[in-house]
Design an enzyme around this catalytic site. Structure first.
Site, PDB file in Angstrom:
ATOM      1  N   CYS A  70      -6.719   0.266  -2.446  1.00  0.00           N
ATOM      2  CA  CYS A  70      -5.410   0.231  -3.098  1.00  0.00           C
ATOM      3  C   CYS A  70      -5.053  -1.133  -4.745  1.00  0.00           C
ATOM      4  O   CYS A  70      -3.664  -0.964  -5.075  1.00  0.00           O
ATOM      5  CB  CYS A  70      -4.842  -0.499  -1.900  1.00  0.00           C
ATOM      6  SG  CYS A  70      -4.888   1.018  -0.039  1.00  0.00           S
ATOM      7  N   CYS A 101      -6.826  -2.321   0.676  1.00  0.00           N
ATOM      8  CA  CYS A 101      -8.166  -1.749   0.307  1.00  0.00           C
ATOM      9  C   CYS A 101      -7.976  -1.883  -1.203  1.00  0.00           C
ATOM     10  O   CYS A 101      -7.933  -2.195  -1.467  1.00  0.00           O
ATOM     11  CB  CYS A 101      -8.460  -0.243   1.462  1.00  0.00           C
ATOM     12  SG  CYS A 101      -8.116   1.240   0.411  1.00  0.00           S
TER      13      CYS A 101
END
Length: 77
Positions: A13, A10
């Site tokens: 992340c 994501c």
């Protein structure tokens, strides 16, 4: 030092991954940085929200993007 970034890819992340790389470079330390995207491995750490930061096998943070300065503080502990 072994640093693992836990997450499924994501945007948060990815941001944490970049901040970890910057913190390692700024601190001028040797560290093995690894992204862990396997949900089974992530759950083995007991992490329920990503991104997660693991340093030397110890979960330091979950669910938020730390700044490079916040990450560097963990290097000194």
């Amino acid at each position: 030092m072994k640093i693992e970034i836990l997450g499924t890819g994501c945007s948060k992340c990815e941001a944490l991954t970049q901040n970890v790389k910057k913190a390692v470079a700024d601190a001028e330390i040797f560290a093995q940085v690894e992204k862990v995207e396997d949900m089974v491995k992530i759950m083995q750490y007991g992490v329920m929200s990503t991104p997660g930061l693991v340093i030397n096998g110890e979960v330091k943070s979950t669910g938020k993007v730390l700044t490079p300065d916040e990450i560097k503080a963990y290097f000194q502990k």
